[in-house]
Design an enzyme around this catalytic site. Structure first.
Site, PDB file in Angstrom:
ATOM      1  N   ASP A   1      -1.139   6.939   6.691  1.00  0.00           N
ATOM      2  CA  ASP A   1      -2.260   6.100   6.295  1.00  0.00           C
ATOM      3  C   ASP A   1      -2.472   5.090   7.416  1.00  0.00           C
ATOM      4  O   ASP A   1      -1.713   4.144   7.562  1.00  0.00           O
ATOM      5  CB  ASP A   1      -1.934   5.392   4.977  1.00  0.00           C
ATOM      6  CG  ASP A   1      -3.002   4.369   4.588  1.00  0.00           C
ATOM      7  OD1 ASP A   1      -4.021   4.248   5.295  1.00  0.00           O
ATOM      8  OD2 ASP A   1      -2.802   3.685   3.555  1.00  0.00           O
TER       9      ASP A   1
ATOM     10  N   TRP B   1       0.819  -1.208   0.000  1.00  0.00           N
ATOM     11  CA  TRP B   1       0.000   0.000   0.000  1.00  0.00           C
ATOM     12  C   TRP B   1       0.855   1.261   0.000  1.00  0.00           C
ATOM     13  O   TRP B   1       0.522   2.239  -0.652  1.00  0.00           O
ATOM     14  CB  TRP B   1      -0.995  -0.012   1.165  1.00  0.00           C
ATOM     15  CG  TRP B   1      -1.966  -1.147   1.045  1.00  0.00           C
ATOM     16  CD1 TRP B   1      -2.071  -2.235   1.865  1.00  0.00           C
ATOM     17  CD2 TRP B   1      -2.948  -1.351   0.012  1.00  0.00           C
ATOM     18  NE1 TRP B   1      -3.046  -3.093   1.410  1.00  0.00           N
ATOM     19  CE2 TRP B   1      -3.602  -2.577   0.274  1.00  0.00           C
ATOM     20  CE3 TRP B   1      -3.321  -0.630  -1.119  1.00  0.00           C
ATOM     21  CZ2 TRP B   1      -4.620  -3.084  -0.540  1.00  0.00           C
ATOM     22  CZ3 TRP B   1      -4.341  -1.125  -1.940  1.00  0.00           C
ATOM     23  CH2 TRP B   1      -4.975  -2.336  -1.650  1.00  0.00           C
TER      24      TRP B   1
ATOM     25  N   LYS C   1     -12.049  -1.426   8.126  1.00  0.00           N
ATOM     26  CA  LYS C   1     -11.279  -2.349   8.935  1.00  0.00           C
ATOM     27  C   LYS C   1     -11.640  -2.193  10.417  1.00  0.00           C
ATOM     28  O   LYS C   1     -12.242  -3.078  11.002  1.00  0.00           O
ATOM     29  CB  LYS C   1      -9.789  -2.158   8.677  1.00  0.00           C
ATOM     30  CG  LYS C   1      -9.416  -2.676   7.268  1.00  0.00           C
ATOM     31  CD  LYS C   1      -8.273  -1.967   6.644  1.00  0.00           C
ATOM     32  CE  LYS C   1      -8.135  -2.181   5.156  1.00  0.00           C
ATOM     33  NZ  LYS C   1      -8.051  -3.555   4.661  1.00  0.00           N
TER      34      LYS C   1
END
Lengths: 362, 362
Positions: B172, B101, B196
């Site tokens: 992030d 990511w 999440k």
């Protein structure tokens, strides 16, 4: 007790779609999980995603040359994303301006590149009609022509085919998508936020010609390229799964009802009854939209004074008729009668409007 | 029966948050409408929106100089939107690359402007650890430093403060946001997709220093400017109301549980038990993450052969242990044990892992 919801969006949803969601909210199809908890790459969610796409294709009779996308960001984001994709360096785009949302679409395009108004019906600070064919002058080299099919603020709607003079045609159908059978083959790109005719807020449906999407610019962020999501079946990144699930429920309800021909009949009857009620009280109620431009989705009207408008909203709310205040930018009254608003709700509003007029009309 | 959901996202949600949503799905607080049908500018929704913000502020002890935003597009969009806002012409941004990511975040920044890797722990095609302070070389003029707090693909996580050498720090936190008490004052911008630790997919939370947001570029599309949404309380355009409502339900559950100190205790115990189980079977299970980089959220491991991994997934699924397959880009096994995954679920997995090892281990 369920109220009569005339809100402009987020708006009324079909009770059947909500009840279905409620039944299976904690345990989706005996999987022991909510649909919200399922992976977007798993079988359970994939069936929902595929079914939503298939229902939409069947309802619209969509050809193989058009792709269906479930996106985020709402129309406001796509006002920018469309020129980012389709306005190439050196090009200019044409916008037909018929209300506040098309104004915003043009403004965002002008932040991204070159765009101009190909027609505007702004008169005395207001929009009350769709332009005639003669009033529209399309740039023969326009990258595309952008229109807004229905104008929620002013209650106007296109009721004829739009001639883009051979240029690619893009339509923001947010507030009247799926209100009747629609041939999308003349369009290169149409888009609609779900929160009016389709589902909850948080997802936007785009339907586009594959070849047009493929010509989009490649020098923009990956996730903002429509080609990225089209190729990935809207699964390039995690989509808003529950919102798409709700769209599936709404599309299943619409299909069960008889599809777009059936909903058109109901929508026409709803708007006919409502406009007839407004027109039947002398000049107590004034619908400013031109007769040939009246919207079947957003019925907008004024009363003799703002005080009376305020009184109407208060009394209506007390009687369970919700969401009648006009948009803050234009004032007045508005009843949004999208697909999920029932004929019974419209009849309740009609009765109320007649009573209110009798009580106040000289 | 509810399964044990170890999916990486969309992931398990607290049962209490789901049951609350189910109870009031059709009729929200006796308003005669679903929360999905309420206007985003009406009182009923505004209370939910404000409560979600207030709960988040209270849980984090957030100062007045930070703003809370509910956005759409997911981390993948914000990989691009962050440099669009904060990477000014002539500047370069620094990215600390610790997994797939963060690679994508860097790639998107490089599509928007100039960005470079300030450190990378890629070795033999894989990432197994967080870099040491000595390995990171920050550009003293960097527009900002971007980190990924937890890496879902490789199961690694930062366990120390990050020194950005005085440059603005952006993180992030999609996969470990709110896993423990966190002081956000060192950060100028943090963001986390909800799917999440926070709610369903379709909404992203961003928390940013007001002064940093105010310095963002003004020559980008209006809706993509963080300053636009910050000023408008995330109501510049229609937000994903139901997704934010679900986040509210999750934050209320977390608050009832005792807040971030309470969830940290549970999270540490869950990961302790799971890693202990993996470590207790000789080399049958191998967790590739370096000991000091092990994630408390995503536990990743391998078996001696891919055939055994496949067998484990099949048997686990049959016993109601769902979502254990590793990310398609790295293979192997992964148990995501986010906030809503219970200690009972982890214990069920631990029992299963011990049994499976006993049955196969020489």
């Amino acid at each position: 007790m369920r109220v009569h919801n005339f809100g402009a969006g987020p708006a009324a949803l079909p009770l059947a779609a909500l009840e279905r969601a409620q039944r299976e909210l904690v345990d989706f199809e005996n999987t022991g999980m909510s649909i919200m908890e399922h992976s977007h790459r798993g079988d359970a969610y994939d069936r929902v995603h595929s079914e939503a796409t298939a229902l939409l294709r069947a309802l619209l009779g969509l050809g193989d040359d058009h792709t269906v996308m479930f996106l985020t960001g709402g129309a406001s984001q796509h006002f920018a994303q469309i020129p980012m994709n389709f306005l190439h360096p050196g090009q200019s785009a044409d916008y037909i301006v018929t209300g506040g949302w098309s104004e915003k679409a043009l403004e965002e395009a002008q932040r991204v590149g070159t765009a101009r108004s190909a027609a505007s019906t702004l008169e005395n600070g207001r929009y009350t009609r769709i332009p005639s064919a003669e009033e529209i002058s399309i740039d023969p080299a326009a990258a595309y022509v952008h229109v807004t099919s229905n104008n929620t603020l002013y209650g106007t709607q296109w009721h004829r085919e739009i001639d883009a003079k051979g240029r690619p045609l893009i339509s923001d159908m947010s507030s009247d998508f799926l209100w009747k059978p629609t041939d999308l083959s003349p369009y290169d790109f149409v888009y609609a936020g779900a929160q009016k005719n389709l589902g909850p807020s948080g997802v936007l449906i785009a339907i586009a010609r594959d070849s047009f999407v493929a010509q989009g610019r490649k020098d923009i962020p990956t996730v903002l390229r429509y080609a990225t999501q089209s190729k990935a079946r809207s699964l390039y990144n995690t989509p808003p799964t529950f919102a798409i699930y709700m769209v599936r429920n709404v599309l299943a309800w619409l299909t069960d009802l008889g599809g777009l021909a059936a909903i058109e009949k109901i929508n026409r009857e709803k708007s006919r009854r409502l406009y007839a009620a407004l027109d039947s009280q002398g000049d107590f109620y004034r619908a400013p939209a031109a007769l040939d431009s009246r919207s079947t989705m957003n019925v907008v009207w004024r009363l003799p004074t703002e005080a009376l408008e305020e009184e109407l909203v208060t009394k209506a709310t007390a009687e369970g008729l919700i969401g009648l205040r006009g948009h803050r930018s234009v004032g007045g009254l508005r009843a949004s009668i999208y697909n999920a608003v029932t004929l019974e709700s419209v009849d309740a509003l009609v009765d109320f409007l007649k009573q209110f007029a009798r009580a106040h009309h000289a």
